[in-house]
Design a protein around this motif. Structure first.
Motif: not given
Length: 122
Positions: A11-16, A62-66, A80-83, A116-120
């Motif tokens: 996902v691109q930066a800022g995505g979820s 991650v506070k305020g984003r996850f 849920q991972m935002n921003n 699970t891989q998360v790539t930003v």
């Protein structure tokens, strides 16, 4: 008992993204559930945890984003991972303490999911 993690991706930066972790097998109940992550060359770190009663804690970054949550009826945990930021890039692992009846007695065992891989991307 198995923990199956899913939902990672690119996902691109800022995505979820939304991660899921489902517990399956023979057990009495699932106690605390947690998300960890490990980036290349770094130690595994605790990202968030949630108790069966719903008490929640996050690492500061991650506070305020996850947002961590769980569905006790489905023995499933979510993240849920935002921003998202490039520094969130890691393999994410779920962990749970699970009550298993062992020789007639309830015993708490520790289990890990497969990651699970998360790539930003920036």
């Amino acid at each position: 008992v198995q923990l199956q993690a899913s939902g990672g991706g690119l996902v691109q930066a800022g995505g979820s993204l939304r991660l899921s972790c489902a517990a399956s097998g023979r057990f009495s109940s699932v106690d605390v559930m947690e998300w960890y992550r490990q980036a290349p060359g770094k130690q595994r770190e605790l990202v968030a945890r949630i108790t069966v009663g719903g008490n929640i804690a996050y690492t500061d970054s991650v506070k305020g984003r996850f947002t961590i949550s769980r569905d006790n009826a489905k023995n499933t945990m979510y993240l849920q991972m935002n921003n998202l930021r490039p520094e969130d890039t890691s393999v994410y692992y779920c962990h749970a303490n699970v009550n298993v009846v062992n020789m007639g007695y309830p015993t708490l065992f520790s289990y890990w999911g497969q990651g699970t891989q998360v790539t930003v991307s920036s």
